[in-house]
Design a protein around this motif. Structure first.
Motif, PDB file in Angstrom:
ATOM      1  N   LEU A   5      74.050  29.727  77.441  1.00  0.00           N
ATOM      2  CA  LEU A   5      73.883  30.224  76.190  1.00  0.00           C
ATOM      3  C   LEU A   5      74.740  31.458  75.913  1.00  0.00           C
ATOM      4  CD1 LEU A   5      70.410  29.347  75.252  1.00  0.00           C
ATOM      5  CD2 LEU A   5      72.506  28.164  74.284  1.00  0.00           C
ATOM      6  N   TYR A  35      76.358  32.424  72.333  1.00  0.00           N
ATOM      7  CA  TYR A  35      75.169  32.510  71.558  1.00  0.00           C
ATOM      8  C   TYR A  35      74.526  33.861  71.520  1.00  0.00           C
ATOM      9  CZ  TYR A  35      75.246  27.393  70.847  1.00  0.00           C
ATOM     10  OH  TYR A  35      75.564  26.182  70.775  1.00  0.00           O
ATOM     11  N   LYS A  60      75.663  31.946  65.770  1.00  0.00           N
ATOM     12  CA  LYS A  60      75.126  31.064  66.815  1.00  0.00           C
ATOM     13  C   LYS A  60      73.950  31.925  67.690  1.00  0.00           C
ATOM     14  CE  LYS A  60      78.707  29.680  69.200  1.00  0.00           C
ATOM     15  NZ  LYS A  60      79.543  28.963  70.299  1.00  0.00           N
ATOM     16  N   TYR A  98      69.803  32.177  69.769  1.00  0.00           N
ATOM     17  CA  TYR A  98      68.622  31.438  70.560  1.00  0.00           C
ATOM     18  C   TYR A  98      67.356  32.200  70.617  1.00  0.00           C
ATOM     19  CZ  TYR A  98      70.043  33.377  74.817  1.00  0.00           C
ATOM     20  OH  TYR A  98      70.350  34.313  76.204  1.00  0.00           O
ATOM     21  N   PRO A 154      67.715  26.919  70.591  1.00  0.00           N
ATOM     22  CA  PRO A 154      69.100  27.202  69.934  1.00  0.00           C
ATOM     23  C   PRO A 154      69.350  26.726  68.702  1.00  0.00           C
ATOM     24  CG  PRO A 154      69.376  26.276  72.043  1.00  0.00           C
ATOM     25  CD  PRO A 154      67.935  26.024  71.629  1.00  0.00           C
ATOM     26  N   MET A 177      72.272  26.660  65.535  1.00  0.00           N
ATOM     27  CA  MET A 177      73.948  26.958  65.243  1.00  0.00           C
ATOM     28  C   MET A 177      74.134  26.755  63.735  1.00  0.00           C
ATOM     29  SD  MET A 177      73.109  25.284  68.145  1.00  0.00           S
ATOM     30  CE  MET A 177      73.889  23.668  68.486  1.00  0.00           C
TER      31      MET A 177
END
Length: 443
Positions: free
Chosen positions: A147, A152, A200, A202, A227, A229
């Motif tokens: 990620l 992310y 993005k 998480y 996660p 997005m």
RNA sequence: UCCUCGAUAGCUCAAUGGUAGAGCAACCGGCUGUUAACCGGUAGGUUACUGGUUCGAGUCCAGUUCGAGGAGCCA
């Protein structure tokens, strides 16, 4: 110099020192075999009576299991040497006992579940549990590393949450000064706020469900990565998920081959886990289940596989369906009625929604659940009203759709179920260092 | 919450209603290649709890507690 056991092969012919614990011991007259573990592996240390002084030999001969020790000797390759990774052993020259352990309850024999769970604080030293929890650590590292590398942003979501709008029967209640708070069972709604700031994101942490579930797939406290997005529809979500899960499996396969061998895992079943994963619509899944039900041999199985359109899947349905594939599968387009209020309906077909569950192979069940979220404020409000949810509790959540709403998607992946699948174990309780279950809060 | 099964030595398990047993672990001894070694010996028991039936209960009956497997539950 202290050498970790998993690096012994680099030191063949050298004198090295190991620090660890006596995992097992056996002797053959003038020869003592000690299995020593140090957290990185298990190595056989051989004490010959002629090669050490009498005190050292006597000490080795009577040393109790799990005694802590420092041992020095010469590394030699020997195909007979057991251990993890094995193949190398130590010819002992000196032995220093740090502590002679009291009689250890867990012998290298079979034990029952209750006994082992009562002794979980000791059980984690056993080679299978050690291997399993090392794979877990790799899985958690792989989750973060993939990620992070894909842009992310990790954003923590609260564990203490305000009084839940929906039913609280499956939430743990805690006192919060003069009011009640609940332990979070998802960070998703907060993630949806975070994507508008970070695109993005998480969250990754423990999650809590006070469900009275008594199955091999449920814990009351488990780790979940979620996660989320922005600018992402369901198709893009599925592509991301299959890349993500494949990376996790391949990382474990490459970095924990020794551990997976200790567990007796069939590595060929993990090697095939690469994108793409099969997509099955709920409609097709129901048809397949009807066929499977007709093929079923006994009445009991036939009864368990009973299925009509609109029902959620039970464990038997998931197991039967996934047995048709050797990879995880996506089941998409569940009936909106059995899914959460925030899932985007299919255009022209509002009875099904853009949801996707990933079901692991070999009967391990649901390892991810996700969806495209409703982005239209009016539709979201309508769904909240339809479900009889209090609008006030969702005010901030509805707000998100008013200021630059975009199509967005996300999912949650359960760490313990994923680890259980990768390791090929029966029950998720072993995939957590100190699992919390319906009847288990100790140790 | 429901169904099924179970609780006997530290552990895993035996024991027609008639003296409580084995293997492993522990302890002592033997053996220079053990892989959960093997061989000989020693020690180890409030048979989950409460009550009942019986001349006699680990065993049969009732209740309780705890556990396991499965189902349900799991926005």
């Amino acid at each position: 110099m202290v050498t970790p056991i998993n690096e012994l092969s680099k030191h063949a012919g050298e004198i090295v020192t190991l620090q660890g614990w006596l995992y097992a011991r056996t002797d053959k007259g003038k020869l003592v075999f000690m299995q020593v573990r140090d957290g990185t592996g298990i190595a056989q240390c051989v004490v010959f009576k002629r090669e050490v002084d009498e005190q050292t030999f006597e000490s080795a001969l009577h040393l109790p299991q799990e005694s802590s020790l420092i041992v020095t000797g010469e590394v030699r390759a020997d195909p007979r040497a057991p251990g993890v990774p094995g193949g190398y052993e130590l010819g002992v020259k000196s032995l220093q006992v740090i502590q002679r352990a009291a009689e250890y309850p867990i012998s290298p024999k079979e034990h029952g579940v209750e006994f082992l769970m009562d002794n979980r604080h000791l059980w984690i030293r056993s080679s299978r549990q050690w291997a399993l929890l090392r794979v877990r650590a790799t899985v958690m590292r792989a989750i973060r590393s993939w990620l992070d590398s894909q842009g992310y942003v990790e954003m923590s979501t609260p564990v203490l949450t305000p009084s839940a709008a929906e039913g609280t029967t499956n939430l743990f209640e805690v006192g919060y000064f003069d009011e009640k708070a609940y332990l979070a069972q998802t960070g998703q709604l907060y993630n949806e706020a975070d994507i508008f700031a970070f695109n993005k994101v998480y969250c990754f942490g423990p999650t809590f469900r006070a469900e009275k579930s008594k199955t091999r797939r449920h814990l009351t406290e488990f780790w979940m990565v979620e996660p989320e997005m922005a600018f992402c529809d369901l198709d893009q979500l599925l592509e991301m998920e299959e890349q993500f899960v494949s990376f996790i499996v391949q990382t474990a396969l490459h970095e924990n081959e020794n551990e997976l061998k200790v567990l007796g895992r069939d590595l060929s079943k993990l090697a095939t886990i690469t994108p793409p994963f099969p997509r099955v619509t709920y409609d097709d899944a129901v048809k397949k289940l009807h066929e499977l039900r007709e093929q079923a041999q006994d009445d009991e199985q036939r009864q368990l596989l009973e299925m009509t359109w609109g029902m959620d899947f039970g464990a038997p349905h998931e197991a039967a369906l996934t047995q048709l594939y050797d990879k995880p599968i996506f089941v998409t387009g569940f009936p909106s009625a059995v899914k959460a209020f925030y899932m985007e309906p299919y255009p022209g077909r509002p009875e099904v929604c853009k949801s996707a569950d990933m079901l692991a192979p070999e009967g391990y069940g649901e390892i991810t659940g996700g969806s495209e979220r409703i982005s239209d404020p009016d539709l979201l409000l309508k769904r909240i009203h339809e479900q009889g949810l209090p609008e006030a509790a969702y005010r901030w959540y509805i707000d998100l759709r008013k200021y630059g709403s975009v199509p967005h998607s996300g999912f949650g992946l359960g760490v313990e179920r994923t680890v259980a699948w990768i390791c090929g174990i029966e029950h998720v309780r072993e995939a957590s260092p100190f699992p919390r279950l319906l009847n288990r809060l100790y140790p």
